[in-house]
Design a protein around this motif. Sequence first.
Motif, PDB file in Angstrom:
ATOM      1  N   SER A   1       0.878  -1.191   0.010  1.00  0.00           N
ATOM      2  CA  SER A   1      -0.042   0.069   0.044  1.00  0.00           C
ATOM      3  C   SER A   1       0.926   1.256   0.042  1.00  0.00           C
ATOM      4  O   SER A   1       1.994   1.227   0.394  1.00  0.00           O
ATOM      5  N   VAL A   2       0.390   2.367  -0.370  1.00  0.00           N
ATOM      6  CA  VAL A   2       1.052   3.696  -0.312  1.00  0.00           C
ATOM      7  C   VAL A   2       1.598   3.924   0.931  1.00  0.00           C
ATOM      8  O   VAL A   2       2.834   4.486   1.274  1.00  0.00           O
ATOM      9  N   GLY A   3       0.755   3.503   2.113  1.00  0.00           N
ATOM     10  CA  GLY A   3       1.515   3.795   3.484  1.00  0.00           C
ATOM     11  C   GLY A   3       2.605   3.107   3.691  1.00  0.00           C
ATOM     12  O   GLY A   3       3.560   3.590   4.529  1.00  0.00           O
ATOM     13  N   MET A   4       2.541   1.744   3.342  1.00  0.00           N
ATOM     14  CA  MET A   4       3.596   0.902   3.588  1.00  0.00           C
ATOM     15  C   MET A   4       4.962   1.286   2.802  1.00  0.00           C
ATOM     16  O   MET A   4       6.047   1.357   3.264  1.00  0.00           O
ATOM     17  N   GLN A   5       4.684   1.921   1.514  1.00  0.00           N
ATOM     18  CA  GLN A   5       5.662   2.400   0.844  1.00  0.00           C
ATOM     19  C   GLN A   5       6.574   3.643   1.395  1.00  0.00           C
ATOM     20  O   GLN A   5       7.778   3.639   1.483  1.00  0.00           O
ATOM     21  N   GLN A   6       5.609   4.256   2.139  1.00  0.00           N
ATOM     22  CA  GLN A   6       6.140   5.524   2.712  1.00  0.00           C
ATOM     23  C   GLN A   6       6.987   4.996   4.003  1.00  0.00           C
ATOM     24  O   GLN A   6       8.120   5.532   4.102  1.00  0.00           O
ATOM     25  N   ARG A   7       6.789   3.810   4.608  1.00  0.00           N
ATOM     26  CA  ARG A   7       7.528   3.394   5.688  1.00  0.00           C
ATOM     27  C   ARG A   7       8.815   2.934   5.284  1.00  0.00           C
ATOM     28  O   ARG A   7       9.782   2.934   5.840  1.00  0.00           O
ATOM     29  N   VAL A   8       8.780   2.327   3.895  1.00  0.00           N
ATOM     30  CA  VAL A   8      10.137   1.711   3.322  1.00  0.00           C
ATOM     31  C   VAL A   8      11.015   3.013   3.270  1.00  0.00           C
ATOM     32  O   VAL A   8      12.170   3.129   3.435  1.00  0.00           O
ATOM     33  N   GLU A   9      10.477   4.201   2.690  1.00  0.00           N
ATOM     34  CA  GLU A   9      11.225   5.455   2.424  1.00  0.00           C
ATOM     35  C   GLU A   9      11.852   6.007   3.964  1.00  0.00           C
ATOM     36  O   GLU A   9      12.847   6.487   3.794  1.00  0.00           O
ATOM     37  N   ILE A  10      10.849   6.090   4.830  1.00  0.00           N
ATOM     38  CA  ILE A  10      11.516   6.435   6.288  1.00  0.00           C
ATOM     39  C   ILE A  10      12.564   5.540   6.620  1.00  0.00           C
ATOM     40  O   ILE A  10      13.625   6.061   7.257  1.00  0.00           O
ATOM     41  N   LEU A  11      12.613   4.171   6.560  1.00  0.00           N
ATOM     42  CA  LEU A  11      13.638   3.119   7.014  1.00  0.00           C
ATOM     43  C   LEU A  11      14.927   3.371   5.977  1.00  0.00           C
ATOM     44  O   LEU A  11      16.045   3.360   6.524  1.00  0.00           O
ATOM     45  N   LYS A  12      14.803   3.898   4.702  1.00  0.00           N
ATOM     46  CA  LYS A  12      15.869   4.108   3.999  1.00  0.00           C
ATOM     47  C   LYS A  12      16.726   5.020   4.676  1.00  0.00           C
ATOM     48  O   LYS A  12      17.633   5.237   4.706  1.00  0.00           O
ATOM     49  N   THR A  13      15.937   6.433   5.111  1.00  0.00           N
ATOM     50  CA  THR A  13      16.741   7.327   5.781  1.00  0.00           C
ATOM     51  C   THR A  13      17.297   6.960   7.069  1.00  0.00           C
ATOM     52  O   THR A  13      18.506   7.386   7.365  1.00  0.00           O
ATOM     53  N   LEU A  14      16.685   6.171   7.886  1.00  0.00           N
ATOM     54  CA  LEU A  14      17.139   5.530   9.239  1.00  0.00           C
ATOM     55  C   LEU A  14      18.246   4.688   8.784  1.00  0.00           C
ATOM     56  O   LEU A  14      19.522   4.784   9.656  1.00  0.00           O
ATOM     57  N   TYR A  15      18.244   4.061   7.867  1.00  0.00           N
ATOM     58  CA  TYR A  15      19.336   2.939   7.648  1.00  0.00           C
ATOM     59  C   TYR A  15      20.517   3.636   7.328  1.00  0.00           C
ATOM     60  O   TYR A  15      21.750   2.985   7.484  1.00  0.00           O
ATOM     61  N   ARG A  16      20.659   5.012   6.654  1.00  0.00           N
ATOM     62  CA  ARG A  16      21.708   5.918   6.554  1.00  0.00           C
ATOM     63  C   ARG A  16      22.327   6.478   7.628  1.00  0.00           C
ATOM     64  O   ARG A  16      23.082   7.502   7.532  1.00  0.00           O
ATOM     65  N   GLY A  17      21.660   6.392   8.670  1.00  0.00           N
ATOM     66  CA  GLY A  17      22.204   7.210  10.032  1.00  0.00           C
ATOM     67  C   GLY A  17      21.435   8.522  10.267  1.00  0.00           C
ATOM     68  O   GLY A  17      22.010   9.249  11.088  1.00  0.00           O
ATOM     69  N   ALA A  18      20.326   8.695   9.551  1.00  0.00           N
ATOM     70  CA  ALA A  18      19.852  10.025   9.445  1.00  0.00           C
ATOM     71  C   ALA A  18      19.118  10.351  11.167  1.00  0.00           C
ATOM     72  O   ALA A  18      18.393   9.375  11.542  1.00  0.00           O
ATOM     73  N   ASP A  19      19.731  11.558  11.622  1.00  0.00           N
ATOM     74  CA  ASP A  19      18.907  11.767  12.861  1.00  0.00           C
ATOM     75  C   ASP A  19      18.007  13.159  12.778  1.00  0.00           C
ATOM     76  O   ASP A  19      17.320  13.699  13.796  1.00  0.00           O
ATOM     77  N   ILE A  20      18.128  13.668  11.680  1.00  0.00           N
ATOM     78  CA  ILE A  20      17.265  14.959  11.208  1.00  0.00           C
ATOM     79  C   ILE A  20      16.434  14.573   9.919  1.00  0.00           C
ATOM     80  O   ILE A  20      16.939  14.317   9.017  1.00  0.00           O
ATOM     81  N   LEU A  21      15.286  14.318   9.945  1.00  0.00           N
ATOM     82  CA  LEU A  21      14.362  13.810   8.900  1.00  0.00           C
ATOM     83  C   LEU A  21      13.399  14.904   8.442  1.00  0.00           C
ATOM     84  O   LEU A  21      12.894  15.472   9.107  1.00  0.00           O
ATOM     85  N   ILE A  22      13.484  15.180   7.064  1.00  0.00           N
ATOM     86  CA  ILE A  22      12.623  15.976   6.365  1.00  0.00           C
ATOM     87  C   ILE A  22      11.377  15.297   5.748  1.00  0.00           C
ATOM     88  O   ILE A  22      11.684  14.320   5.168  1.00  0.00           O
ATOM     89  N   PHE A  23      10.462  15.496   6.148  1.00  0.00           N
ATOM     90  CA  PHE A  23       9.057  14.954   5.618  1.00  0.00           C
ATOM     91  C   PHE A  23       8.340  15.909   4.823  1.00  0.00           C
ATOM     92  O   PHE A  23       7.832  17.065   5.140  1.00  0.00           O
ATOM     93  N   ASP A  24       8.097  15.713   3.321  1.00  0.00           N
ATOM     94  CA  ASP A  24       7.691  16.449   2.353  1.00  0.00           C
ATOM     95  C   ASP A  24       6.496  16.124   1.875  1.00  0.00           C
ATOM     96  O   ASP A  24       6.010  15.395   1.391  1.00  0.00           O
ATOM     97  N   GLU A  25       5.471  16.852   2.638  1.00  0.00           N
ATOM     98  CA  GLU A  25       3.900  16.682   2.489  1.00  0.00           C
ATOM     99  C   GLU A  25       3.314  14.988   2.657  1.00  0.00           C
ATOM    100  O   GLU A  25       3.111  14.430   1.847  1.00  0.00           O
ATOM    101  N   PRO A  26       3.785  14.725   3.876  1.00  0.00           N
ATOM    102  CA  PRO A  26       3.893  13.088   4.046  1.00  0.00           C
ATOM    103  C   PRO A  26       2.531  12.602   3.860  1.00  0.00           C
ATOM    104  O   PRO A  26       2.326  11.257   3.780  1.00  0.00           O
TER     105      PRO A  26
END
Length: 511
Positions: A142-167
């Motif tokens: 689902s779209v919501g699940m795909q968004q979770r994958v996008e969030i995990l992508k940033t976390l996997y790269r060690g992000a501690d500042i996250l920008i959400f664009d019209e999430p």
Amino acid sequence: MEYVIEMLNIRKEFPGIVANDHITLQVQKGEIHALLGENGAGKSTLMNVLFGLYQPDQGEIRVRGKSVNITSPNIANDLGIGMVHQHFMLVDTFTAAENIIIGKEPKRYGMIDKKRAVRKVRELSETYGLEVDPEAKVSDMSVGMQQRVEILKTLYRGADILIFDEPTAVLTPQEIKELTQIMKNLVNEGKSIILITHKLKEIMETADKVTIIRKGKGIKTLDVKNTDKDELASLMVGRDVSFTTAKKAADPQNEVLLISDLTVKDNRGIKAVKRLSLSVRAGEIVGIAGVDGNGQSELIEAITGLKKTHAGTIALNGKEIQNMPPRRITEAGVGHIPQDRHKHGLVLDFPIGENIVLQSYYKRPFSKYGLLNKKEIAQKAKQIIGEFDVRTPDEYTPARALSGGNQQKAIIGREVDRGPALLIAAQPTRGLDVGAIEFVHKRLIEQRDAGKAVLLLSFELDEILNVSDRIAVIFEGGIIAEVDPNETTEQELGLLMAGSKTKEAGKEANV
């Protein structure tokens, strides 16, 4: 005071437009900081500067107190900045884990260590409450699940500042609730979030601070607990905004659209619309309320000729139109504001002026003997740009260069200008700010008052209740109830949308 991000006096100019005019944004560690503004105010540009997609013309960026020069997203990632884009950057045929590790693959003996990748993704999912199956294909999500994958992508790269664009632009109400909780979980784990949005309700429920941008300028930064929706709306738009649309009672006349026992199959050959019957009369707005995925898209596509029907009839002013080519349906008197403006509403690389005549370019005065009359096209484009307040440098600007709200205004202008007997408005305010929403609602009511029939499809319950004269509830491909918006509530509608068969059942469930 310690800030994790400071953007000081940022200026970014494009040909003919100053997108960011000396804006300052300061974000503290462990907060959700909303960036609020109208469509085209400069929010995404400012965040693209922070993420290294654009270079500022002037100003300074500091990360954790240190002045930095972010020349690419890779440098942003190295600084612990991640961005969850509005339009997801995922490979459909890859699994969640494969998408998450792209470019940062764990290796073993020179080969990608898939087991380790899956394990790492599972650990991240559990830590942040993101519940993603690492081995599921993105195309099946689902779209919501795909968004979770996008969030995990940033976390996997060690992000501690996250920008959400019209999430939340493409999420269902339930997915929006889940995302709000996810953002709070992230902050509790020590992350900082910048939330680009124009949805005031979400800011009030989610954010700690809010910075308002208007026409490229920073207007004010406020503590969310010390403000309200009315103040935010007026700061964002520059005037008072009404959240309810004033309208007189409808005066329905003749039947314009009559759908009888309609059955439509989806792309997998499964019946998505099942023996559905519905009518819309001249001088009324009929709203379709329902949870996404109950046959709404297939219904609209069948009426507009984008999908073949399996059984049943669709009549416009007494004449059957089912399975006609889309152009013939358009010429018969159907206007269509599509759900997805990019896929079905515009040719993004065409100038906005040419997009405005997409439904009529082959007719006089816009063409003669197969040749386009550029002067007439430009004249019509200027007229609609002026009437519908489409903010663009000129009619020759490519459609993709306009903000979402201005793209939508151009589509609405194009469809309304033709004076169709039936105007179908599918998700007409998706991704729009309060000022643009107010504008769109007024235009739909104007069409109704001019004696046109309007069919409104929306997943926003307040929009359905505010604009409709009659509400048809769709569930599992059929209309299961019709209600008067003046005699129902969001709660009752929600129960009906979940499958309560009658209004009485909804009332019983309320007791």
